[in-house]
Design a protein around this motif. Structure first.
Motif, PDB file in Angstrom:
ATOM      1  N   MET A 280     -25.955  15.138  -1.207  1.00 45.02           N
ATOM      2  CA  MET A 280     -24.960  14.899  -2.254  1.00 45.02           C
ATOM      3  C   MET A 280     -23.599  14.746  -1.607  1.00 45.02           C
ATOM      4  O   MET A 280     -23.227  15.515  -0.730  1.00 45.02           O
ATOM      5  CB  MET A 280     -24.944  16.048  -3.252  1.00 45.02           C
ATOM      6  N   LYS A 281     -22.872  13.750  -2.054  1.00 46.44           N
ATOM      7  CA  LYS A 281     -21.519  13.521  -1.555  1.00 46.44           C
ATOM      8  C   LYS A 281     -20.541  14.389  -2.326  1.00 46.44           C
ATOM      9  O   LYS A 281     -20.679  14.572  -3.523  1.00 46.44           O
ATOM     10  CB  LYS A 281     -21.124  12.056  -1.714  1.00 46.44           C
ATOM     11  N   SER A 282     -19.550  14.859  -1.616  1.00 46.41           N
ATOM     12  CA  SER A 282     -18.496  15.633  -2.245  1.00 46.41           C
ATOM     13  C   SER A 282     -17.647  14.727  -3.125  1.00 46.41           C
ATOM     14  O   SER A 282     -17.276  13.632  -2.731  1.00 46.41           O
ATOM     15  CB  SER A 282     -17.619  16.272  -1.170  1.00 46.41           C
ATOM     16  N   ALA A 283     -17.328  15.196  -4.312  1.00 45.15           N
ATOM     17  CA  ALA A 283     -16.471  14.425  -5.215  1.00 45.15           C
ATOM     18  C   ALA A 283     -15.078  14.250  -4.607  1.00 45.15           C
ATOM     19  O   ALA A 283     -14.378  13.305  -4.907  1.00 45.15           O
ATOM     20  CB  ALA A 283     -16.374  15.110  -6.572  1.00 45.15           C
ATOM     21  N   ARG A 284     -14.687  15.151  -3.740  1.00 47.51           N
ATOM     22  CA  ARG A 284     -13.363  15.071  -3.128  1.00 47.51           C
ATOM     23  C   ARG A 284     -13.271  13.939  -2.115  1.00 47.51           C
ATOM     24  O   ARG A 284     -12.189  13.517  -1.758  1.00 47.51           O
ATOM     25  CB  ARG A 284     -13.011  16.392  -2.461  1.00 47.51           C
ATOM     26  N   ALA A 285     -14.420  13.459  -1.619  1.00 51.72           N
ATOM     27  CA  ALA A 285     -14.396  12.396  -0.614  1.00 51.72           C
ATOM     28  C   ALA A 285     -14.007  11.053  -1.226  1.00 51.72           C
ATOM     29  O   ALA A 285     -13.516  10.184  -0.539  1.00 51.72           O
ATOM     30  CB  ALA A 285     -15.757  12.280   0.063  1.00 51.72           C
ATOM     31  N   GLU A 286     -14.248  10.871  -2.505  1.00 51.72           N
ATOM     32  CA  GLU A 286     -13.904   9.619  -3.172  1.00 51.72           C
ATOM     33  C   GLU A 286     -12.406   9.589  -3.454  1.00 51.72           C
ATOM     34  O   GLU A 286     -11.851  10.545  -3.982  1.00 51.72           O
ATOM     35  CB  GLU A 286     -14.661   9.493  -4.504  1.00 51.72           C
ATOM     36  N   PRO A 287     -11.742   8.488  -3.103  1.00 48.41           N
ATOM     37  CA  PRO A 287     -10.307   8.395  -3.413  1.00 48.41           C
ATOM     38  C   PRO A 287     -10.080   8.433  -4.920  1.00 48.41           C
ATOM     39  O   PRO A 287     -10.870   7.894  -5.677  1.00 48.41           O
ATOM     40  CB  PRO A 287      -9.898   7.032  -2.852  1.00 48.41           C
ATOM     41  N   ARG A 288      -9.028   9.093  -5.318  1.00 46.23           N
ATOM     42  CA  ARG A 288      -8.687   9.105  -6.745  1.00 46.23           C
ATOM     43  C   ARG A 288      -7.365   8.370  -6.924  1.00 46.23           C
ATOM     44  O   ARG A 288      -6.456   8.500  -6.101  1.00 46.23           O
ATOM     45  CB  ARG A 288      -8.632  10.503  -7.302  1.00 46.23           C
ATOM     46  N   VAL A 289      -7.286   7.591  -7.959  1.00 43.89           N
ATOM     47  CA  VAL A 289      -6.084   6.817  -8.242  1.00 43.89           C
ATOM     48  C   VAL A 289      -5.026   7.754  -8.819  1.00 43.89           C
ATOM     49  O   VAL A 289      -5.262   8.423  -9.820  1.00 43.89           O
ATOM     50  CB  VAL A 289      -6.370   5.652  -9.213  1.00 43.89           C
ATOM     51  N   ILE A 290      -3.878   7.777  -8.173  1.00 48.60           N
ATOM     52  CA  ILE A 290      -2.738   8.555  -8.663  1.00 48.60           C
ATOM     53  C   ILE A 290      -1.941   7.702  -9.640  1.00 48.60           C
ATOM     54  O   ILE A 290      -1.458   8.184 -10.650  1.00 48.60           O
ATOM     55  CB  ILE A 290      -1.853   9.014  -7.484  1.00 48.60           C
ATOM     56  N   GLY A 291      -1.815   6.421  -9.342  1.00 48.99           N
ATOM     57  CA  GLY A 291      -1.090   5.510 -10.219  1.00 48.99           C
ATOM     58  C   GLY A 291      -1.237   4.082  -9.752  1.00 48.99           C
ATOM     59  O   GLY A 291      -1.471   3.817  -8.569  1.00 48.99           O
ATOM     60  N   SER A 292      -1.119   3.170 -10.701  1.00 48.77           N
ATOM     61  CA  SER A 292      -1.204   1.746 -10.394  1.00 48.77           C
ATOM     62  C   SER A 292      -0.331   0.997 -11.391  1.00 48.77           C
ATOM     63  O   SER A 292      -0.304   1.351 -12.576  1.00 48.77           O
ATOM     64  CB  SER A 292      -2.664   1.290 -10.499  1.00 48.77           C
ATOM     65  N   ILE A 293       0.377  -0.005 -10.889  1.00 50.37           N
ATOM     66  CA  ILE A 293       1.290  -0.750 -11.749  1.00 50.37           C
ATOM     67  C   ILE A 293       1.422  -2.172 -11.201  1.00 50.37           C
ATOM     68  O   ILE A 293       1.280  -2.395 -10.003  1.00 50.37           O
ATOM     69  CB  ILE A 293       2.672  -0.051 -11.811  1.00 50.37           C
ATOM     70  N   HIS A 294       1.670  -3.099 -12.107  1.00 47.62           N
ATOM     71  CA  HIS A 294       2.008  -4.473 -11.718  1.00 47.62           C
ATOM     72  C   HIS A 294       3.485  -4.676 -12.016  1.00 47.62           C
ATOM     73  O   HIS A 294       3.954  -4.358 -13.112  1.00 47.62           O
ATOM     74  CB  HIS A 294       1.156  -5.483 -12.489  1.00 47.62           C
ATOM     75  N   LEU A 295       4.200  -5.193 -11.030  1.00 47.86           N
ATOM     76  CA  LEU A 295       5.640  -5.354 -11.129  1.00 47.86           C
ATOM     77  C   LEU A 295       6.015  -6.821 -11.009  1.00 47.86           C
ATOM     78  O   LEU A 295       5.369  -7.576 -10.278  1.00 47.86           O
ATOM     79  CB  LEU A 295       6.319  -4.572 -10.003  1.00 47.86           C
ATOM     80  N   ALA A 296       7.073  -7.216 -11.713  1.00 43.71           N
ATOM     81  CA  ALA A 296       7.576  -8.581 -11.612  1.00 43.71           C
ATOM     82  C   ALA A 296       8.095  -8.833 -10.197  1.00 43.71           C
ATOM     83  O   ALA A 296       8.532  -7.908  -9.514  1.00 43.71           O
ATOM     84  CB  ALA A 296       8.709  -8.800 -12.626  1.00 43.71           C
ATOM     85  N   GLY A 297       8.064 -10.064  -9.767  1.00 42.86           N
ATOM     86  CA  GLY A 297       8.517 -10.430  -8.436  1.00 42.86           C
ATOM     87  C   GLY A 297      10.028 -10.509  -8.328  1.00 42.86           C
ATOM     88  O   GLY A 297      10.569 -11.513  -7.868  1.00 42.86           O
ATOM     89  N   ILE A 298      10.706  -9.433  -8.729  1.00 43.31           N
ATOM     90  CA  ILE A 298      12.173  -9.371  -8.698  1.00 43.31           C
ATOM     91  C   ILE A 298      12.628  -8.084  -7.997  1.00 43.31           C
ATOM     92  O   ILE A 298      11.898  -7.096  -7.949  1.00 43.31           O
ATOM     93  CB  ILE A 298      12.788  -9.448 -10.114  1.00 43.31           C
ATOM     94  N   ARG A 299      13.855  -8.126  -7.475  1.00 43.91           N
ATOM     95  CA  ARG A 299      14.425  -7.001  -6.734  1.00 43.91           C
ATOM     96  C   ARG A 299      14.390  -5.678  -7.504  1.00 43.91           C
ATOM     97  O   ARG A 299      14.142  -4.621  -6.936  1.00 43.91           O
ATOM     98  CB  ARG A 299      15.878  -7.325  -6.415  1.00 43.91           C
ATOM     99  N   GLU A 300      14.676  -5.742  -8.795  1.00 46.49           N
ATOM    100  CA  GLU A 300      14.742  -4.522  -9.608  1.00 46.49           C
ATOM    101  C   GLU A 300      13.409  -3.786  -9.679  1.00 46.49           C
ATOM    102  O   GLU A 300      13.366  -2.600 -10.011  1.00 46.49           O
ATOM    103  CB  GLU A 300      15.230  -4.865 -11.027  1.00 46.49           C
ATOM    104  N   SER A 301      12.337  -4.462  -9.354  1.00 45.19           N
ATOM    105  CA  SER A 301      11.016  -3.830  -9.380  1.00 45.19           C
ATOM    106  C   SER A 301      10.884  -2.728  -8.337  1.00 45.19           C
ATOM    107  O   SER A 301      10.115  -1.789  -8.529  1.00 45.19           O
ATOM    108  CB  SER A 301       9.925  -4.877  -9.170  1.00 45.19           C
ATOM    109  N   VAL A 302      11.635  -2.821  -7.251  1.00 38.17           N
ATOM    110  CA  VAL A 302      11.552  -1.795  -6.212  1.00 38.17           C
ATOM    111  C   VAL A 302      12.056  -0.456  -6.748  1.00 38.17           C
ATOM    112  O   VAL A 302      11.412   0.579  -6.556  1.00 38.17           O
ATOM    113  CB  VAL A 302      12.322  -2.218  -4.943  1.00 38.17           C
ATOM    114  N   SER A 303      13.178  -0.444  -7.459  1.00 38.94           N
ATOM    115  CA  SER A 303      13.690   0.824  -8.002  1.00 38.94           C
ATOM    116  C   SER A 303      12.775   1.348  -9.108  1.00 38.94           C
ATOM    117  O   SER A 303      12.580   2.562  -9.222  1.00 38.94           O
ATOM    118  CB  SER A 303      15.133   0.683  -8.494  1.00 38.94           C
ATOM    119  N   ARG A 304      12.196   0.461  -9.890  1.00 43.63           N
ATOM    120  CA  ARG A 304      11.238   0.910 -10.909  1.00 43.63           C
ATOM    121  C   ARG A 304      10.032   1.580 -10.244  1.00 43.63           C
ATOM    122  O   ARG A 304       9.554   2.618 -10.701  1.00 43.63           O
ATOM    123  CB  ARG A 304      10.776  -0.255 -11.768  1.00 43.63           C
TER     124      ARG A 304
END
Length: 155
Positions: A5-29
Protein backbone atom coordinates in the motif's frame (compact mmCIF):
# COMPACT_ATOMS: atom_id res chain seq x y z
CA UNK A 1 -1.59 -10.60 -0.60
CA UNK A 2 1.83 -9.24 -1.38
CA UNK A 3 0.45 -5.87 -2.50
CA UNK A 4 2.24 -2.88 -1.02
CA UNK A 5 0.00 0.00 0.00
CA UNK A 6 1.26 3.44 -0.90
CA UNK A 7 1.26 6.15 1.69
CA UNK A 8 -1.33 8.84 1.05
CA UNK A 9 1.33 11.38 1.98
CA UNK A 10 3.46 10.37 -1.02
CA UNK A 11 0.90 11.75 -3.47
CA UNK A 12 1.27 15.49 -4.11
CA UNK A 13 -1.65 17.53 -2.90
CA UNK A 14 -2.75 20.70 -4.64
CA UNK A 15 -2.44 23.74 -2.39
CA UNK A 16 -3.82 26.11 -5.01
CA UNK A 17 -4.22 26.64 -8.72
CA UNK A 18 -5.21 29.71 -10.70
CA UNK A 19 -5.25 31.00 -14.26
CA UNK A 20 -4.03 34.57 -14.63
CA UNK A 21 -4.31 37.06 -17.48
CA UNK A 22 -1.12 37.71 -19.42
CA UNK A 23 -0.63 41.13 -17.81
CA UNK A 24 1.84 42.58 -15.30
CA UNK A 25 -0.78 43.00 -12.57
CA UNK A 26 -1.22 39.23 -12.47
CA UNK A 27 2.09 38.86 -10.64
CA UNK A 28 0.88 40.82 -7.60
CA UNK A 29 -2.43 38.94 -7.64
CA UNK A 30 -0.51 35.66 -7.62
CA UNK A 31 1.62 36.79 -4.65
CA UNK A 32 -1.55 37.57 -2.67
CA UNK A 33 -3.12 34.22 -3.56
CA UNK A 34 0.03 32.33 -2.58
CA UNK A 35 0.18 33.99 0.83
CA UNK A 36 -3.49 33.11 1.34
CA UNK A 37 -3.00 29.49 0.21
CA UNK A 38 0.10 28.84 2.32
CA UNK A 39 -0.52 31.14 5.27
CA UNK A 40 2.01 33.60 6.62
CA UNK A 41 3.34 31.05 9.13
CA UNK A 42 4.39 28.51 6.48
CA UNK A 43 8.19 28.09 6.74
CA UNK A 44 8.73 28.55 2.98
CA UNK A 45 6.11 31.17 2.16
CA UNK A 46 8.62 33.90 1.27
CA UNK A 47 10.66 31.62 -1.00
CA UNK A 48 7.53 30.24 -2.69
CA UNK A 49 6.17 33.75 -3.30
CA UNK A 50 9.53 34.92 -4.67
CA UNK A 51 9.83 31.86 -6.93
CA UNK A 52 6.31 32.27 -8.30
CA UNK A 53 6.92 35.99 -8.90
CA UNK A 54 10.07 35.27 -10.87
CA UNK A 55 8.51 32.44 -12.90
CA UNK A 56 5.40 34.48 -13.70
CA UNK A 57 7.44 37.54 -14.65
CA UNK A 58 9.55 35.37 -16.96
CA UNK A 59 6.40 33.90 -18.49
CA UNK A 60 5.06 37.37 -19.22
CA UNK A 61 8.34 38.73 -20.59
CA UNK A 62 9.76 35.76 -22.48
CA UNK A 63 6.83 33.76 -23.78
CA UNK A 64 4.35 34.62 -26.50
CA UNK A 65 1.76 35.54 -23.84
CA UNK A 66 -0.63 38.31 -24.81
CA UNK A 67 -2.99 40.10 -22.39
CA UNK A 68 -5.88 37.78 -23.26
CA UNK A 69 -3.78 34.60 -22.82
CA UNK A 70 -3.96 32.71 -19.57
CA UNK A 71 -0.88 31.84 -17.53
CA UNK A 72 -1.39 28.90 -15.18
CA UNK A 73 0.01 28.81 -11.65
CA UNK A 74 -0.23 25.61 -9.63
CA UNK A 75 1.28 24.94 -6.21
CA UNK A 76 1.46 21.43 -4.79
CA UNK A 77 3.16 19.87 -1.76
CA UNK A 78 4.56 16.44 -1.06
CA UNK A 79 7.12 14.98 1.34
CA UNK A 80 8.32 18.30 2.76
CA UNK A 81 8.61 20.03 -0.64
CA UNK A 82 6.46 22.74 -2.21
CA UNK A 83 6.30 22.66 -6.02
CA UNK A 84 5.59 25.81 -8.02
CA UNK A 85 4.57 25.38 -11.66
CA UNK A 86 3.92 28.15 -14.18
CA UNK A 87 2.47 27.21 -17.56
CA UNK A 88 2.69 29.75 -20.38
CA UNK A 89 2.15 29.75 -24.16
CA UNK A 90 5.87 29.19 -24.77
CA UNK A 91 7.98 30.85 -27.43
CA UNK A 92 9.60 29.72 -30.63
CA UNK A 93 12.35 32.32 -30.12
CA UNK A 94 13.58 31.62 -26.59
CA UNK A 95 13.73 28.95 -23.94
CA UNK A 96 14.27 29.33 -20.19
CA UNK A 97 17.98 29.40 -19.35
CA UNK A 98 20.34 30.67 -16.68
CA UNK A 99 21.86 34.02 -17.57
CA UNK A 100 25.61 34.01 -18.07
CA UNK A 101 26.09 37.51 -16.59
CA UNK A 102 25.01 37.28 -12.92
CA UNK A 103 25.88 40.97 -12.39
CA UNK A 104 23.44 42.15 -15.08
CA UNK A 105 20.67 44.51 -13.97
CA UNK A 106 17.89 42.25 -15.24
CA UNK A 107 17.42 38.71 -16.45
CA UNK A 108 18.37 37.03 -13.16
CA UNK A 109 15.03 35.30 -12.53
CA UNK A 110 16.21 31.74 -13.10
CA UNK A 111 19.45 32.45 -11.23
CA UNK A 112 17.31 33.39 -8.22
CA UNK A 113 15.19 30.26 -8.75
CA UNK A 114 18.30 28.07 -8.84
CA UNK A 115 19.50 29.59 -5.55
CA UNK A 116 16.28 29.27 -3.53
CA UNK A 117 14.98 25.97 -4.89
CA UNK A 118 16.04 22.39 -4.40
CA UNK A 119 15.67 21.83 -8.15
CA UNK A 120 13.95 23.36 -11.17
CA UNK A 121 13.21 22.48 -14.74
CA UNK A 122 11.21 23.01 -17.91
CA UNK A 123 8.62 20.79 -19.60
CA UNK A 124 7.97 21.68 -23.23
CA UNK A 125 4.48 20.59 -24.30
CA UNK A 126 5.13 20.79 -28.03
CA UNK A 127 4.86 23.55 -30.57
CA UNK A 128 1.69 25.52 -29.97
CA UNK A 129 1.00 23.83 -26.61
CA UNK A 130 3.22 25.94 -24.37
CA UNK A 131 5.62 25.02 -21.62
CA UNK A 132 5.76 24.65 -17.87
CA UNK A 133 8.62 25.98 -15.79
CA UNK A 134 8.69 24.54 -12.29
CA UNK A 135 10.74 24.54 -9.12
CA UNK A 136 10.81 22.57 -5.89
CA UNK A 137 11.30 24.39 -2.60
CA UNK A 138 11.85 22.58 0.66
CA UNK A 139 9.06 23.18 3.17
CA UNK A 140 11.34 22.15 6.02
CA UNK A 141 14.09 24.59 6.99
CA UNK A 142 17.49 23.28 5.80
CA UNK A 143 18.93 23.23 9.33
CA UNK A 144 16.27 20.68 10.33
CA UNK A 145 16.96 18.54 7.25
CA UNK A 146 20.70 18.57 7.97
CA UNK A 147 19.95 17.53 11.55
CA UNK A 148 18.09 14.47 10.35
CA UNK A 149 14.54 15.70 10.98
CA UNK A 150 12.46 15.51 7.83
CA UNK A 151 8.75 16.04 8.16
CA UNK A 152 6.11 17.63 6.03
CA UNK A 153 4.92 20.94 7.34
CA UNK A 154 1.36 21.43 6.19
CA UNK A 155 0.45 24.86 4.90
Amino acid sequence: MGEVMKSARAEPRVIGSIHLAGIRESVSRARSELRRWLGEDHPSVDDVVLAASELLTNALRHSNARPYDLIGLTVTASEGVVYVEVRDPGSIFSAPHLREEPEAEDGRGLLIISEISHEWGVREHGRGFGRTVWCAIRAVPPNLIDGGLEQELAP
